[in-house]
Design a protein around this motif. Structure first.
Motif, PDB file in Angstrom:
ATOM      1  N   PRO A   1       6.440   3.897  70.254  1.00 32.58           N
ATOM      2  CA  PRO A   1       7.271   3.533  69.100  1.00 32.58           C
ATOM      3  C   PRO A   1       8.475   2.680  69.484  1.00 32.58           C
ATOM      4  O   PRO A   1       8.846   1.770  68.747  1.00 32.58           O
ATOM      5  CB  PRO A   1       7.698   4.892  68.543  1.00 32.58           C
ATOM      6  CG  PRO A   1       6.595   5.834  68.928  1.00 32.58           C
ATOM      7  CD  PRO A   1       6.151   5.350  70.281  1.00 32.58           C
ATOM      8  N   GLN A   2       9.076   2.956  70.645  1.00 29.73           N
ATOM      9  CA  GLN A   2      10.230   2.158  71.043  1.00 29.73           C
ATOM     10  C   GLN A   2       9.833   0.715  71.331  1.00 29.73           C
ATOM     11  O   GLN A   2      10.549  -0.208  70.959  1.00 29.73           O
ATOM     12  CB  GLN A   2      10.919   2.752  72.275  1.00 29.73           C
ATOM     13  CG  GLN A   2      12.086   1.888  72.754  1.00 29.73           C
ATOM     14  CD  GLN A   2      12.915   2.537  73.833  1.00 29.73           C
ATOM     15  OE1 GLN A   2      13.299   3.693  73.714  1.00 29.73           O
ATOM     16  NE2 GLN A   2      13.202   1.800  74.889  1.00 29.73           N
ATOM     17  N   GLU A   3       8.714   0.505  71.985  1.00 29.26           N
ATOM     18  CA  GLU A   3       8.309  -0.866  72.287  1.00 29.26           C
ATOM     19  C   GLU A   3       8.027  -1.641  70.998  1.00 29.26           C
ATOM     20  O   GLU A   3       8.356  -2.825  70.887  1.00 29.26           O
ATOM     21  CB  GLU A   3       7.090  -0.897  73.195  1.00 29.26           C
ATOM     22  CG  GLU A   3       6.742  -2.295  73.671  1.00 29.26           C
ATOM     23  CD  GLU A   3       5.692  -2.337  74.766  1.00 29.26           C
ATOM     24  OE1 GLU A   3       5.127  -3.419  74.983  1.00 29.26           O
ATOM     25  OE2 GLU A   3       5.438  -1.287  75.383  1.00 29.26           O
ATOM     26  N   VAL A   4       7.448  -0.972  70.012  1.00 23.71           N
ATOM     27  CA  VAL A   4       7.241  -1.611  68.713  1.00 23.71           C
ATOM     28  C   VAL A   4       8.589  -1.980  68.099  1.00 23.71           C
ATOM     29  O   VAL A   4       8.786  -3.087  67.603  1.00 23.71           O
ATOM     30  CB  VAL A   4       6.439  -0.687  67.780  1.00 23.71           C
ATOM     31  CG1 VAL A   4       6.381  -1.276  66.373  1.00 23.71           C
ATOM     32  CG2 VAL A   4       5.025  -0.480  68.318  1.00 23.71           C
ATOM     33  N   ARG A   5       9.530  -1.022  68.124  1.00 24.02           N
ATOM     34  CA  ARG A   5      10.862  -1.296  67.569  1.00 24.02           C
ATOM     35  C   ARG A   5      11.542  -2.445  68.289  1.00 24.02           C
ATOM     36  O   ARG A   5      12.162  -3.315  67.670  1.00 24.02           O
ATOM     37  CB  ARG A   5      11.727  -0.038  67.678  1.00 24.02           C
ATOM     38  CG  ARG A   5      13.137  -0.218  67.111  1.00 24.02           C
ATOM     39  CD  ARG A   5      14.134   0.671  67.819  1.00 24.02           C
ATOM     40  NE  ARG A   5      14.279   0.327  69.228  1.00 24.02           N
ATOM     41  CZ  ARG A   5      14.963   1.063  70.094  1.00 24.02           C
ATOM     42  NH1 ARG A   5      15.546   2.186  69.705  1.00 24.02           N
ATOM     43  NH2 ARG A   5      15.049   0.675  71.366  1.00 24.02           N
TER      44      ARG A   5
ATOM     45  N   HIS B   1      12.973  -5.984  66.593  1.00 20.69           N
ATOM     46  CA  HIS B   1      14.332  -6.504  66.635  1.00 20.69           C
ATOM     47  C   HIS B   1      14.375  -7.917  67.198  1.00 20.69           C
ATOM     48  O   HIS B   1      14.994  -8.811  66.610  1.00 20.69           O
ATOM     49  CB  HIS B   1      15.210  -5.563  67.471  1.00 20.69           C
ATOM     50  CG  HIS B   1      15.730  -4.399  66.697  1.00 20.69           C
ATOM     51  ND1 HIS B   1      17.052  -4.210  66.404  1.00 20.69           N
ATOM     52  CD2 HIS B   1      15.076  -3.351  66.126  1.00 20.69           C
ATOM     53  CE1 HIS B   1      17.210  -3.110  65.694  1.00 20.69           C
ATOM     54  NE2 HIS B   1      16.019  -2.563  65.520  1.00 20.69           N
ATOM     55  N   GLU B   2      13.729  -8.144  68.333  1.00 31.09           N
ATOM     56  CA  GLU B   2      13.819  -9.470  68.949  1.00 31.09           C
ATOM     57  C   GLU B   2      13.072 -10.517  68.141  1.00 31.09           C
ATOM     58  O   GLU B   2      13.593 -11.618  67.902  1.00 31.09           O
ATOM     59  CB  GLU B   2      13.290  -9.437  70.379  1.00 31.09           C
ATOM     60  CG  GLU B   2      13.389 -10.802  71.047  1.00 31.09           C
ATOM     61  CD  GLU B   2      13.205 -10.739  72.554  1.00 31.09           C
ATOM     62  OE1 GLU B   2      12.932 -11.802  73.143  1.00 31.09           O
ATOM     63  OE2 GLU B   2      13.338  -9.650  73.137  1.00 31.09           O
ATOM     64  N   GLU B   3      11.868 -10.214  67.702  1.00 33.51           N
ATOM     65  CA  GLU B   3      11.052 -11.248  67.044  1.00 33.51           C
ATOM     66  C   GLU B   3      11.509 -11.537  65.621  1.00 33.51           C
ATOM     67  O   GLU B   3      11.457 -12.685  65.171  1.00 33.51           O
ATOM     68  CB  GLU B   3       9.577 -10.855  67.073  1.00 33.51           C
ATOM     69  CG  GLU B   3       9.020 -10.569  68.466  1.00 33.51           C
ATOM     70  CD  GLU B   3       9.291 -11.664  69.487  1.00 33.51           C
ATOM     71  OE1 GLU B   3       9.429 -12.838  69.100  1.00 33.51           O
ATOM     72  OE2 GLU B   3       9.383 -11.337  70.681  1.00 33.51           O
ATOM     73  N   VAL B   4      11.947 -10.514  64.892  1.00 32.61           N
ATOM     74  CA  VAL B   4      12.489 -10.779  63.558  1.00 32.61           C
ATOM     75  C   VAL B   4      13.780 -11.594  63.682  1.00 32.61           C
ATOM     76  O   VAL B   4      14.027 -12.506  62.881  1.00 32.61           O
ATOM     77  CB  VAL B   4      12.718  -9.468  62.781  1.00 32.61           C
ATOM     78  CG1 VAL B   4      13.520  -9.729  61.499  1.00 32.61           C
ATOM     79  CG2 VAL B   4      11.383  -8.821  62.431  1.00 32.61           C
ATOM     80  N   ALA B   5      14.604 -11.286  64.682  1.00 35.27           N
ATOM     81  CA  ALA B   5      15.820 -12.077  64.900  1.00 35.27           C
ATOM     82  C   ALA B   5      15.475 -13.530  65.171  1.00 35.27           C
ATOM     83  O   ALA B   5      16.146 -14.450  64.676  1.00 35.27           O
ATOM     84  CB  ALA B   5      16.626 -11.493  66.055  1.00 35.27           C
ATOM     85  N   GLN B   6      14.418 -13.784  65.958  1.00 36.88           N
ATOM     86  CA  GLN B   6      14.036 -15.169  66.230  1.00 36.88           C
ATOM     87  C   GLN B   6      13.334 -15.812  65.043  1.00 36.88           C
ATOM     88  O   GLN B   6      13.431 -17.023  64.845  1.00 36.88           O
ATOM     89  CB  GLN B   6      13.172 -15.232  67.485  1.00 36.88           C
ATOM     90  CG  GLN B   6      13.955 -14.885  68.751  1.00 36.88           C
ATOM     91  CD  GLN B   6      13.241 -15.259  70.029  1.00 36.88           C
ATOM     92  OE1 GLN B   6      12.045 -15.034  70.160  1.00 36.88           O
ATOM     93  NE2 GLN B   6      13.974 -15.813  70.980  1.00 36.88           N
TER      94      GLN B   6
ATOM     95  N   THR C   1      17.763  -3.564  73.733  1.00 35.54           N
ATOM     96  CA  THR C   1      16.499  -3.440  73.016  1.00 35.54           C
ATOM     97  C   THR C   1      16.669  -3.424  71.499  1.00 35.54           C
ATOM     98  O   THR C   1      15.682  -3.523  70.780  1.00 35.54           O
ATOM     99  CB  THR C   1      15.758  -2.170  73.464  1.00 35.54           C
ATOM    100  OG1 THR C   1      16.605  -1.035  73.258  1.00 35.54           O
ATOM    101  CG2 THR C   1      15.382  -2.251  74.929  1.00 35.54           C
ATOM    102  N   VAL C   2      17.894  -3.270  71.007  1.00 37.41           N
ATOM    103  CA  VAL C   2      18.166  -3.396  69.578  1.00 37.41           C
ATOM    104  C   VAL C   2      19.274  -4.428  69.398  1.00 37.41           C
ATOM    105  O   VAL C   2      20.074  -4.675  70.310  1.00 37.41           O
ATOM    106  CB  VAL C   2      18.584  -2.053  68.930  1.00 37.41           C
ATOM    107  CG1 VAL C   2      17.482  -1.021  69.071  1.00 37.41           C
ATOM    108  CG2 VAL C   2      19.877  -1.515  69.531  1.00 37.41           C
ATOM    109  N   LEU C   3      19.314  -5.039  68.228  1.00 38.43           N
ATOM    110  CA  LEU C   3      20.290  -6.091  67.971  1.00 38.43           C
ATOM    111  C   LEU C   3      21.707  -5.572  68.142  1.00 38.43           C
ATOM    112  O   LEU C   3      22.065  -4.511  67.627  1.00 38.43           O
ATOM    113  CB  LEU C   3      20.092  -6.655  66.568  1.00 38.43           C
ATOM    114  CG  LEU C   3      18.797  -7.457  66.359  1.00 38.43           C
ATOM    115  CD1 LEU C   3      18.613  -7.811  64.893  1.00 38.43           C
ATOM    116  CD2 LEU C   3      18.801  -8.715  67.212  1.00 38.43           C
ATOM    117  N   THR C   4      22.508  -6.338  68.870  1.00 39.90           N
ATOM    118  CA  THR C   4      23.871  -5.944  69.202  1.00 39.90           C
ATOM    119  C   THR C   4      24.861  -6.556  68.217  1.00 39.90           C
ATOM    120  O   THR C   4      24.494  -7.359  67.344  1.00 39.90           O
ATOM    121  CB  THR C   4      24.225  -6.420  70.616  1.00 39.90           C
ATOM    122  OG1 THR C   4      24.242  -7.866  70.619  1.00 39.90           O
ATOM    123  CG2 THR C   4      23.192  -5.922  71.635  1.00 39.90           C
TER     124      THR C   4
END
Length: 452
Positions: free
Chosen positions: A183-187, A191-196, A219-222
């Motif tokens: 689940p963490q890798e999915v999350r 975060h990274e791909e939606v941000a891009q 691993t999550v948006l800062t």
């Protein structure tokens, strides 16, 4: 694109006896506790000056990871609908709900998750990891323009349709992520791909407080990432603007959205040369031999030292080298980790990076029977692991602490800590089998196993 780099957890390399000698009572936990999840917390605003953030914004927004230049700014103009397809778990939907809420609240983006749309601006689709890497071998997950999901991507992947440099405005983008990972890798992919999908397409290794960095420490948006996205969707900007036009508008935008950044500019780190990026990517890549990766890591360290860096790039080079030589040179690996930690500890805002190094050092301390040293290293790293919402790191640290507590005879306390670790491991590490495997791996580090 989030790279599919080798895992930084090579803890079993520290063990000196076969895994079959691990005491069974530690290695075969039958009933795992419920999965633990993070409640979320407010992210800190970026600590850098607005002048430095503006330089970061331009380099992130007008270059690709490959080094190709982007001629104009592109973004979505208007409300953004997001459609999730083939959701594999409830945790995916929950994490996406939280991400959308943060983007609305912290970045001020008009974005909504919908059940179904004829023309969603962002399609998020899950596929098997094997299938995904069959088409993009180096990627853990990725984002592509002008396609509506996985099948559309496969039909158009070789043409100009998916070329970001030809965009004039973003109208539809697909985020493609694996469904059969933790689940963490999915999350993290979300975060990274939606941000891009929304904003910058580049990653910069010099950014210590951002997911726009292929070191994967964050691993999550800062708070920095949300500031970049808020600026990206500021009303003063629009699709089609050139780099010079955006540069002219940024000072006013950042003064408005980040008033705390209106201070003297301390300067910024030098640009990262392609030679160092190539070396570090070779060191982290999954396809080269171990000797080739080690040589590449040593080359990255040498480049960083030659250029006089004393920032997170030198520290990350040492960290990567330590992780790679651990199976063949434990003493050299320890020295590399200590060098990395010394640099990270000297730099403000590098607590997450220090926590990762502390995990490696605590594993060495445990394997050497230095239980109190292991406990001290773990306790110093736990706050950063929790604050960064990294359950994989958090659970591993707790497993190490539990073994160290057992080594000192504090078995009741160890049992409580171990149980806590398993709840986080179910989110951060994945399947029950993988959780038990990690527990066995950590257990094998303790010298106490030789007494059974």
């Amino acid at each position: 694109m989030r790279l599919a780099v080798l895992a930084f957890l090579a803890l079993s390399a520290c063990a000196s006896v076969p895994m079959s000698e691990v005491p069974e009572r530690r290695a075969t936990q039958t009933d795992l506790p419920p999965m633990k999840v993070f409640a979320g917390r407010a992210q800190q605003a970026p600590a850098r000056s607005n002048a430095e953030i503006a330089r970061d914004f331009l380099e992130l927004s007008f270059e690709m990871e490959s080094g190709r230049q982007l001629p104009i700014l592109t973004r979505f103009e208007g409300p953004i609908e997001v459609e999730l397809r083939n959701a594999a778990s409830s945790s995916l939907r929950n994490d996406l709900d939280r991400l959308i809420a943060r983007l609305r609240r912290e970045a001020g983006i008009d974005i909504t998750l919908v059940k179904r749309s004829d023309t969603p601006e962002i399609v998020i689709e899950t596929v098997s990891r094997r299938e995904l890497q069959r088409y993009v071998p180096q990627a853990a997950c990725f984002v592509v323009p002008r396609v509506a999901g996985w099948q559309d991507f496969k039909r158009n992947r070789r043409g100009a349709v998916t070329d970001w440099t030809s965009l004039r405005q973003r109208e539809q983008v697909s985020v493609l992520i694996p469904r059969d990972v933790s689940p963490q890798e999915v999350r993290d992919c979300l975060h990274e791909e939606v941000a891009q999908a929304l904003g910058p397409l580049n990653d910069l290794y010099r950014l210590h407080d951002s997911v726009f960095n292929d070191d994967n420490f964050h691993t999550v948006l800062t708070g920095f990432d949300m500031t970049i996205l808020r600026a990206y969707y500021a009303p003063e900007l629009r699709s089609g603007m050139t780099r010079d036009q955006v540069a002219a508008a940024l000072p006013g935008i950042l003064a408005r959205i980040n008033p705390a950044g209106q201070r003297s500019d301390p300067g910024t780190a030098a640009r990262t040369p392609r030679s160092w990026i190539d070396a570090i990517e070779k060191a982290l890549g999954p396809r080269a031999s171990s000797s080739v990766r080690i040589d590449a890591a040593r080359r990255a360290v040498a480049i960083a030292q030659t250029r006089g860096w004393r920032d997170n790039r030198l520290a990350f080079s040492q960290f990567a080298l330590g992780r790679l030589i651990m199976p063949i040179d434990p003493r050299g690996a320890t020295e590399a980790f200590l060098s990395a930690k010394q640099i990270y500890d000297s730099l403000p805002g590098h607590d997450v990076q220090s926590a990762h190094v502390a995990m490696q050092l605590s594993a060495f301390a445990l394997s050497a029977g230095q239980a109190n040293s292991a406990i001290g290293l773990v306790e110093g790293a736990l706050p950063a692991a929790a604050e960064s919402e990294n359950a994989a790191l958090l659970s591993t640290l707790l497993m190490i602490k539990a073994e160290a507590l057992s080594l000192t005879g504090r078995r009741a306390e160890a049992a409580i800590v171990r149980l806590d670790s398993l709840g986080w491991a179910r989110y951060g590490i994945g399947s029950d089998r993988e959780v038990r495997s990690r527990l066995t791996e950590i257990s094998a580090l303790s010298p106490a196993r030789t007494r059974f």
